[in-house]
Enzyme design. Structure first.
Site, PDB file in Angstrom:
ATOM      1  N   TRP A 108       0.827  -1.215   0.000  1.00  0.00           N
ATOM      2  CA  TRP A 108       0.000   0.000   0.000  1.00  0.00           C
ATOM      3  C   TRP A 108       0.851   1.251   0.000  1.00  0.00           C
ATOM      4  CZ3 TRP A 108      -4.226  -1.375  -1.938  1.00  0.00           C
ATOM      5  CH2 TRP A 108      -4.879  -2.541  -1.548  1.00  0.00           C
ATOM      6  N   ASP A 127      -1.568   6.765   6.302  1.00  0.00           N
ATOM      7  CA  ASP A 127      -2.612   5.835   5.884  1.00  0.00           C
ATOM      8  C   ASP A 127      -2.845   4.893   7.067  1.00  0.00           C
ATOM      9  OD1 ASP A 127      -4.154   3.789   4.859  1.00  0.00           O
ATOM     10  OD2 ASP A 127      -2.803   3.276   3.207  1.00  0.00           O
ATOM     11  N   LYS A 144     -11.947  -1.710   6.849  1.00  0.00           N
ATOM     12  CA  LYS A 144     -11.041  -2.516   7.667  1.00  0.00           C
ATOM     13  C   LYS A 144     -11.407  -2.458   9.149  1.00  0.00           C
ATOM     14  CE  LYS A 144      -8.423  -3.523   4.075  1.00  0.00           C
ATOM     15  NZ  LYS A 144      -7.571  -2.510   3.483  1.00  0.00           N
TER      16      LYS A 144
HETATM   17  C1  LIG Z   1      -6.933  -2.004   2.169  1.00  0.00           C
HETATM   18  C2  LIG Z   1      -5.923  -0.935   2.267  1.00  0.00           C
HETATM   19  C3  LIG Z   1      -5.828   0.098   1.307  1.00  0.00           C
HETATM   20  C4  LIG Z   1      -6.715   0.139   0.070  1.00  0.00           C
HETATM   21  O1  LIG Z   1      -7.980   0.497   0.438  1.00  0.00           O
HETATM   22  P1  LIG Z   1      -9.150   0.714  -0.643  1.00  0.00           P
HETATM   23  O2  LIG Z   1     -10.207   1.350   0.208  1.00  0.00           O
HETATM   24  O3  LIG Z   1      -9.518  -0.632  -1.147  1.00  0.00           O
HETATM   25  O4  LIG Z   1      -8.655   1.601  -1.701  1.00  0.00           O
HETATM   26  C5  LIG Z   1      -4.892   1.076   1.492  1.00  0.00           C
HETATM   27  N1  LIG Z   1      -4.072   1.077   2.561  1.00  0.00           N
HETATM   28  C6  LIG Z   1      -4.123   0.099   3.489  1.00  0.00           C
HETATM   29  C7  LIG Z   1      -3.183   0.142   4.642  1.00  0.00           C
HETATM   30  C8  LIG Z   1      -5.049  -0.925   3.371  1.00  0.00           C
HETATM   31  O5  LIG Z   1      -5.107  -1.902   4.297  1.00  0.00           O
END
Ligand SMILES: *Cc1c(COP(=O)(O)O)cnc(C)c1O
Length: 353
Positions: free
Chosen positions: A99, A166, A190
């Site tokens: 990511w 993030d 998540k």
């Molecule tokens: C799942 C995830 C993403 C991507 O998320 P989307 O909402 O599917 O774009 C980005 N960063 C992390 C740390 C993730 O776990």
């Protein structure tokens, strides 16, 4: 059969939240569904407002110059939106996984990216430490929890440059000084709600510093001025996220859930460490409390183990294809009991083998 959902995302949500969310689909406001009323009606405007307030309150960021937004396009859209709004010349990124790497690729479209450190050479099984962040960076970007590899930043660097993180897979799971960050983003699916909403918490004073023209939908300032309703928001995802945030507040907030999350992590990692049939993937000091990654030491036991896992009602245990093996994702709504069921299967395998 009772199911134990270890899915990495979209992931487990509290049963009471699913119950309330499903009721709102049928009857939210005087016989009308949440899905068929105007997003500008008072009942929904209140939902959006409440969700934003709860997010800031739980993070301890109320009254500190932050705004909370619920946007669309997932965390992946934030990879480019951050750069679009904040990258003028050069930004610094810590590369700790797929990511982060994707975030770097998107940022490079808009300016120079300096990778302060990377653990790519070790398939991201640890978090690099001891790097410097150039003080002329427009911002520093990191990923607090690496969902795929099962590593988690236990400490964050100190820097005078704006800090962006993030936190998709561990927001609301542990106490952090969130005020260290100027911009935090997280896809809802998540640890917060269903896919479709992305939480962005941004300190207003870091915005408005780039010279490029920003299309309104990509512009945090425009989104703030419209209260996350520049266009039709993802009403169901925002409502369900609000319910999860209320659930968390009622439990005692992040401090309370962190204790549970630590117990779950301790339980699984001690089994991984003590059971000779299993081996952890990530460096011990950097292990994630959200996603535990591990493999079997004896591949011949794969079928037996997976059959036992299925028979125990365990779902979503397969590792990501770039790591292989298994990944137990233990987000806020996963009860300790479910981790107990998995650990019992692992120790039963040892007895049988
Ligand atoms: C799942 C995830 C993403 C991507 O998320 P989307 O909402 O599917 O774009 C980005 N960063 C992390 C740390 C993730 O776990």
């Amino acid at each position: 059969m009772k199911r134990h959902n270890f899915s990495a995302g979209p992931c487990i949500l509290p049963g009471s939240v699913l119950q309330k969310a499903s009721e709102a689909v049928i009857n939210f406001d005087n016989g009308l569904s949440l899905l068929e009323i105007s997003h500008r009606s008072k009942p929904f405007v209140d939902v959006m407002e409440n969700a934003r307030i709860l997010a800031l309150e739980l993070l301890g960021l109320e009254g500190k110059g932050y705004k909370a937004l619920f946007l669309q396009g997932g965390a992946s859209t934030q990879f480019l939106m951050v750069a679009f709004n904040m990258l003028e010349k050069r930004a610094s990124y810590l590369n700790t996984g797929t990511w982060s790497d994707n975030a770097i690729k998107q940022a490079k479209i808009y300016g120079d990216v300096f990778e302060v450190a990377s653990s790519k050479e070790a398939n991201y099984n640890y978090i690099p430490k001891g790097y410097d962040i150039p003080t002329d960076s427009d911002y520093f970007h990191c990923t607090s929890n690496n969902t795929i590899f099962g590593t988690q930043m236990k400490e964050f660097p100190n820097s005078s440059v704006p800090m962006v993180c993030d936190m998709s897979s561990d927001i609301f799971s542990r106490e952090i000084d969130f005020s260290k960050f100027d911009l935090i983003y997280a896809g809802a699916q998540k640890n917060m709600g269903p896919a479709g909403a992305t939480l962005v918490v941004v300190k207003e004073d870091v915005l408005g510093k780039v010279s490029r023209q920003i299309p309104s939908m990509m512009d945090y300032k425009a989104q703030i001025s419209k209260g996350s309703m520049f266009n039709t928001p993802p009403v169901f995802a925002v409502y369900t996220s609000m319910l999860t945030l209320e659930w968390l507040k009622d439990l005692g907030g992040i401090a309370a859930i962190e204790k549970e999350n630590n117990k779950k992590a301790q339980l699984i990692y001690s089994e991984i460490d003590l059971n000779p049939l299993f081996k952890g993937f990530s460096a011990k000091t950097d292990r994630s409390t959200m996603n535990a990654t591990f493999t079997l030491t004896n591949g011949d036991l794969k079928e037996t183990f997976e059959t036992m896992v299925n028979e125990a009602g365990i779902n979503g245990l397969s590792g990501h294809r770039s790591v292989g093996g298994y990944r137990a994702s233990m987000y806020n709504a996963l009860p300790l009991e479910s981790v107990g069921v998995l650990v019992d299967v692992m120790s039963e395998l040892e007895r049988k083998a």
